[in-house]
Design an enzyme around this catalytic site. Structure first.
Site, PDB file in Angstrom:
ATOM      1  N   CYS A  17       0.856  -1.217  -0.112  1.00  0.00           N
ATOM      2  CA  CYS A  17       0.065  -0.112   0.102  1.00  0.00           C
ATOM      3  C   CYS A  17       0.866   1.246  -0.060  1.00  0.00           C
ATOM      4  O   CYS A  17       2.036   1.116   0.165  1.00  0.00           O
ATOM      5  CB  CYS A  17      -0.937   0.110   1.225  1.00  0.00           C
ATOM      6  N   HIS A  79       3.777   1.660  11.770  1.00  0.00           N
ATOM      7  CA  HIS A  79       2.718   1.281  12.585  1.00  0.00           C
ATOM      8  C   HIS A  79       2.212   2.399  13.546  1.00  0.00           C
ATOM      9  O   HIS A  79       1.367   2.519  13.976  1.00  0.00           O
ATOM     10  CB  HIS A  79       2.810  -0.100  13.344  1.00  0.00           C
ATOM     11  N   HIS A 129      -0.796  -4.967  19.669  1.00  0.00           N
ATOM     12  CA  HIS A 129      -0.294  -4.593  18.328  1.00  0.00           C
ATOM     13  C   HIS A 129       0.275  -3.266  18.432  1.00  0.00           C
ATOM     14  O   HIS A 129      -0.275  -2.371  18.939  1.00  0.00           O
ATOM     15  CB  HIS A 129      -1.567  -4.711  17.323  1.00  0.00           C
ATOM     16  N   GLU A 131       0.466  -0.854  16.399  1.00  0.00           N
ATOM     17  CA  GLU A 131      -0.442   0.526  16.147  1.00  0.00           C
ATOM     18  C   GLU A 131      -1.033   0.900  17.122  1.00  0.00           C
ATOM     19  O   GLU A 131      -1.473   2.004  17.545  1.00  0.00           O
ATOM     20  CB  GLU A 131      -1.128   0.193  14.830  1.00  0.00           C
ATOM     21  N   CYS A 204      -8.329   1.681   6.730  1.00  0.00           N
ATOM     22  CA  CYS A 204      -7.740   2.468   5.494  1.00  0.00           C
ATOM     23  C   CYS A 204      -8.305   1.893   4.259  1.00  0.00           C
ATOM     24  O   CYS A 204      -8.618   0.833   4.131  1.00  0.00           O
ATOM     25  CB  CYS A 204      -6.193   2.546   5.611  1.00  0.00           C
ATOM     26  N   SER A 233      -1.128  -7.708  10.835  1.00  0.00           N
ATOM     27  CA  SER A 233      -2.821  -7.899  11.162  1.00  0.00           C
ATOM     28  C   SER A 233      -3.621  -7.673   9.785  1.00  0.00           C
ATOM     29  O   SER A 233      -4.635  -8.481   9.676  1.00  0.00           O
ATOM     30  CB  SER A 233      -3.053  -6.484  11.887  1.00  0.00           C
ATOM     31  N   SER A 277       1.899  -5.423   3.413  1.00  0.00           N
ATOM     32  CA  SER A 277       3.262  -5.378   3.666  1.00  0.00           C
ATOM     33  C   SER A 277       3.965  -6.699   2.888  1.00  0.00           C
ATOM     34  O   SER A 277       5.362  -6.684   3.020  1.00  0.00           O
ATOM     35  CB  SER A 277       3.499  -5.455   5.130  1.00  0.00           C
TER      36      SER A 277
HETATM   37  O1  10D Z   1       0.326  -5.841  11.245  1.00  0.00           O
HETATM   38  P1  10D Z   1      -0.315  -4.547  10.478  1.00  0.00           P
HETATM   39  O2  10D Z   1      -1.126  -5.059   9.542  1.00  0.00           O
HETATM   40  O3  10D Z   1      -0.851  -3.415  11.059  1.00  0.00           O
HETATM   41  O4  10D Z   1       0.817  -4.084   9.472  1.00  0.00           O
HETATM   42  P2  10D Z   1       1.731  -4.373   8.100  1.00  0.00           P
HETATM   43  O5  10D Z   1       3.220  -3.891   8.452  1.00  0.00           O
HETATM   44  O6  10D Z   1       1.630  -5.911   7.997  1.00  0.00           O
HETATM   45  O7  10D Z   1       1.116  -3.736   7.190  1.00  0.00           O
HETATM   46  C1  10D Z   1       1.285  -2.318   6.901  1.00  0.00           C
HETATM   47  C2  10D Z   1       0.072  -1.503   7.734  1.00  0.00           C
HETATM   48  C3  10D Z   1       0.338  -0.806   8.900  1.00  0.00           C
HETATM   49  C4  10D Z   1       1.631  -0.049   8.957  1.00  0.00           C
HETATM   50  C5  10D Z   1      -0.325  -0.228   9.549  1.00  0.00           C
HETATM   51  F1  10D Z   1      -1.340   0.543   9.344  1.00  0.00           F
HETATM   52 FE1  SF4 Z   2      -0.926   0.744   4.634  1.00  0.00          FE
HETATM   53 FE2  SF4 Z   2      -1.362   0.913   7.143  1.00  0.00          FE
HETATM   54 FE3  SF4 Z   2      -1.178   2.966   5.888  1.00  0.00          FE
HETATM   55 FE4  SF4 Z   2      -3.330   1.284   5.333  1.00  0.00          FE
HETATM   56  S1  SF4 Z   2      -2.851   2.532   7.048  1.00  0.00           S
HETATM   57  S2  SF4 Z   2      -2.247   2.661   3.759  1.00  0.00           S
HETATM   58  S3  SF4 Z   2      -2.333  -0.671   5.590  1.00  0.00           S
HETATM   59  S4  SF4 Z   2       0.275   1.435   6.116  1.00  0.00           S
END
Ligand code: 10D
Ligand code: SF4
Length: 318
Positions: A17, A79, A129, A131, A204, A233, A277
């Site tokens: 993303c 996060h 978590h 975040e 998001c 997550s 990710s």
């Molecule tokens: O565990 P998660 O889904 O929050 O994080 P991941 O690093 O897998 O993916 C990016 C998402 C973020 C940084 C939280 F928005």
């Molecule tokens: Fe990506 Fe997390 Fe941002 Fe959504 S909130 S755009 S999953 S980094």
């Protein structure tokens, strides 16, 4: 022996993303600008492949600023971090770069606005978590109550007074299951009709789109592989969404090596997606491994185009 035929349904959008893209670029640019080592507090995003690539380039990952042995630059992960972390960095005289996704920072600001308006805050998210730790850490202790499930929402008792009037608000983690979160919000709204909150939730665009794409491919798939890490997550939620949307054989795999080829027995259609990710090279590695064993027809199913892009911090572009 001739290969069996298999249809691969590739979900789109999948994988990186805009927030993940930006966070990785921040570490790369910091390495270019300041030279190695650049320290990173927590996995920049929850993916071993990403972490190992950055380690090769000179990034060093730590969980606490205390582990940094001198005045090296440090990047905070996508996060988000509690307010105490930049404060700690300043005390230690460290140059820090914040790779918190702007959509996570937006939730931090919402929390602050509610707090300034005298509201008690209910955060919908998963305990432990990073975040969630970061969001709770934007405010003084006791300002936020964490709710993980609809059952929790049925029984929480916000501080006396806040639940009676309109002095209560909810915010959410950005990577939750949309459907589960709607269920939790429904309970909160029923119990506390005057509760403040976002128009829907704070999940998001990337989480929303990846779940929407999985919902389309899951009912057509006999097996569905989600490329992502166990501590991710949003990736874990994709597995749950796939199972709930009609594909009970949905599994999380970090790499091709984690595939159990017995999953493929009797399977005609395999869905593939990747968490926010998970790099596309790993998706392609999985597809190549499948193609070595099966005669495959690949079909990409796209639910929307993504155009979101986030700017890098000025310190890295000036
Ligand atoms: O565990 P998660 O889904 O929050 O994080 P991941 O690093 O897998 O993916 C990016 C998402 C973020 C940084 C939280 F928005
Ligand atoms: Fe990506 Fe997390 Fe941002 Fe959504 S909130 S755009 S999953 S980094």
């Amino acid at each position: 022996m001739p290969k069996d035929a298999l249809t691969l349904l590739l979900a789109a959008p999948r994988g990186f993303c805009a927030g993940v893209d930006r966070a990785i670029q921040i570490v790369e640019r910091a390495l270019e600008r300041y030279g190695a080592p650049v320290y990173v507090r927590h996995e920049i995003v929850h993916n071993r492949h990403v972490v190992e690539e950055l380690e090769r380039k000179g990034a060093v990952f730590v969980e606490d600023l205390e582990e940094i042995p001198g005045r090296y630059p440090v990047v905070f992960s996508a996060h988000g971090v509690p307010k105490s972390v930049p404060e700690d960095a300043e005390r230690r005289n460290l140059l820090y770069l914040d790779a918190t996704c702007p959509l996570v920072s937006k939730v931090h600001r919402e929390a602050e606005v509610h707090f300034a308006a005298g509201r008690h805050i209910i955060l919908i998210g998963h305990a432990g978590h990073p975040e969630v730790i970061g969001t709770i850490g934007q405010l003084p202790q006791g300002a936020v109550t964490l709710v993980e499930t609809a059952e929790d929402a049925e029984v929480i008792a916000p501080p006396v007074g806040s639940s009676l009037g309109d002095r209560l608000a909810y915010i959410t983690q950005t990577t939750l299951s949309i459907d589960d979160t709607i269920g939790i919000i429904d309970v909160l709204r029923r119990r506390f009709p005057k509760i403040h909150g976002p128009r829907k939730e704070d999940i998001c665009y990337a989480t929303t789109n990846r779940q929407a794409a999985v919902k389309v491919i899951a009912p057509k798939s006999d097996l569905l592989l989600v490329i992502g890490a166990p501590n991710s997550s949003n990736s874990q939620r994709l597995v749950e969404v796939a199972r709930g949307a009609g594909c009970p054989k949905a599994y999380l795999v970090q790499r091709e090596a984690e595939i159990d080829w017995r999953w493929f027995e009797g399977v005609k259609t395999v869905g593939i997606t990747a968490g926010a990710s998970a790099p596309e090279v790993v998706v392609q590695e999985v597809i190549s491994a499948i193609r070595q064993r099966y005669l495959t027809r690949i079909q990409e199913i796209s639910v929307t185009e993504e155009t979101t892009h986030f700017k890098l911090p000025r310190a890295l572009t000036a």
